[in-house]
Design a protein around this motif. Sequence first.
Motif, PDB file in Angstrom:
ATOM      1  N   PRO A  50       0.829  -1.195   0.000  1.00  0.00           N
ATOM      2  CA  PRO A  50       0.000   0.000   0.000  1.00  0.00           C
ATOM      3  C   PRO A  50       0.867   1.250   0.000  1.00  0.00           C
ATOM      4  N   ASN A  51       0.544   2.183  -0.870  1.00  0.00           N
ATOM      5  CA  ASN A  51       1.396   3.361  -1.008  1.00  0.00           C
ATOM      6  C   ASN A  51       0.643   4.449  -1.748  1.00  0.00           C
ATOM      7  N   SER A  52       0.333   5.534  -1.065  1.00  0.00           N
ATOM      8  CA  SER A  52      -0.415   6.605  -1.707  1.00  0.00           C
ATOM      9  C   SER A  52       0.403   7.299  -2.773  1.00  0.00           C
ATOM     10  N   ARG A 109      -6.126  -3.201   6.832  1.00  0.00           N
ATOM     11  CA  ARG A 109      -5.626  -4.544   7.144  1.00  0.00           C
ATOM     12  C   ARG A 109      -6.030  -5.593   6.106  1.00  0.00           C
ATOM     13  N   ASN A 110      -7.198  -5.446   5.519  1.00  0.00           N
ATOM     14  CA  ASN A 110      -7.735  -6.521   4.683  1.00  0.00           C
ATOM     15  C   ASN A 110      -7.780  -6.198   3.198  1.00  0.00           C
ATOM     16  N   ALA A 123      -6.616   1.514  -5.358  1.00  0.00           N
ATOM     17  CA  ALA A 123      -5.490   2.280  -5.899  1.00  0.00           C
ATOM     18  C   ALA A 123      -4.511   2.697  -4.814  1.00  0.00           C
ATOM     19  N   ALA A 124      -4.987   2.905  -3.603  1.00  0.00           N
ATOM     20  CA  ALA A 124      -4.124   3.288  -2.491  1.00  0.00           C
ATOM     21  C   ALA A 124      -4.858   3.040  -1.187  1.00  0.00           C
ATOM     22  N   THR A 125      -4.120   2.724  -0.142  1.00  0.00           N
ATOM     23  CA  THR A 125      -4.704   2.441   1.160  1.00  0.00           C
ATOM     24  C   THR A 125      -4.042   3.295   2.226  1.00  0.00           C
ATOM     25  N   SER A 126      -4.698   3.376   3.377  1.00  0.00           N
ATOM     26  CA  SER A 126      -4.141   4.116   4.502  1.00  0.00           C
ATOM     27  C   SER A 126      -3.386   3.165   5.425  1.00  0.00           C
ATOM     28  N   ALA A 127      -2.690   3.731   6.381  1.00  0.00           N
ATOM     29  CA  ALA A 127      -1.842   2.928   7.265  1.00  0.00           C
ATOM     30  C   ALA A 127      -2.654   1.959   8.121  1.00  0.00           C
ATOM     31  N   ASP A 128      -3.958   2.262   8.362  1.00  0.00           N
ATOM     32  CA  ASP A 128      -4.758   1.383   9.213  1.00  0.00           C
ATOM     33  C   ASP A 128      -5.532   0.325   8.431  1.00  0.00           C
TER      34      ASP A 128
END
Length: 364
Positions: A4-6, A89-90, A82-87
């Motif tokens: 995951p990487n914005s 999990r799934n 496309a991108a996820t936040s640090a929290d």
Amino acid sequence: MSSPNSAQLPSTYKALVFESASINPKVTSLPSPRPGPGTVIVKPLYSWVFNYAADIFTNGNPRNYPISFPIIGGGNAIGRVAATSADTRNLTVGDLVIVEPIIKERDGAHLPNTRGLGLSDNGTWAELVQIPLENAMRVDEAALKRNGIAVKDVAFYAQLVVPYGGFRDVGLTAGGTVLITPATGNFGGAAVHVALAMGARVIAMGRNEKILAELKALAPGRVDTVVFSGDLEADVASIAKYGPVDVFQDLTPPMATNTSHIQAGILSVRTNGRVNLMGNVKDLEIPYRAVVYRGLRIQGTLMYTREQALDMLKLIETGTLKLGPQAGLTTKRVFKLEDGVAALEFAAKEAGAGRAVYFAPNEE
């Protein structure tokens, strides 16, 4: 899968923006969103253009939906993370997900505090959309491949899940008989497909005889049809020919001027049967005595719960609910964002029961 990487996001993205209901939409370049806590960024692949969209976002909004203009339209989509936040999990970048349109307050689960993508929050008619984590439902892509299900066809989920929520609320079971009115629109037609997948027998009621014939052909012997007459007693008699009704589901839209078919449906339900109201009728005269003497249960349903949505997705992933033109669910046309006005006009004429029109901001 990449981590995951914005930073993977472009600096800008394109979206179909509606400045007001009296101005044609235009494709606009906007700064790309960045995922914050509890959110995820999705690239919509296919997003449903419902047949009444033109009467919400254009033409002066004759349906009087409470829309927060300017806005990016579109509520539902199937897309890729496309991108996820640090929290997160799934979900990981590249996962196939369904974008849910209803946003509920996390600390008000039992309160009617909801918002809608494409109505109060920017929606899915765009190359990117930021949504709460709980509004992204991961799709088992391996299961789709095993069952020969095309990603584009999964976009029909948006129509199918709505009546499913109602059926679950009133306990429709395999072998039961359900009366659906009107069965010739987006959600009514979808309800027929869902009821059949749940093992029920269907009485489909509507005005469009061509569509009713198509619905009957879906499962000969398990689907019967009734044409609205507009006369209460005549409609009750027509329904009675097919035996007692266990569940009656109504999805009447707000522009309906004659609602006698709803009364006919209630009067056709057997003793201790269930009535599910999912339409948008302002006022309705209820056959009070029939409800009392027969012990009928009347249940109103607005959309569906997350649990019901996940269960609906399983019906699709396992192939229990068939998709695609061979199952009577046809994609009429796919539009680019740049063809926004044409898409809304086309959907108003061509979308309906078993027929879908989509925007494809990132078509695969």
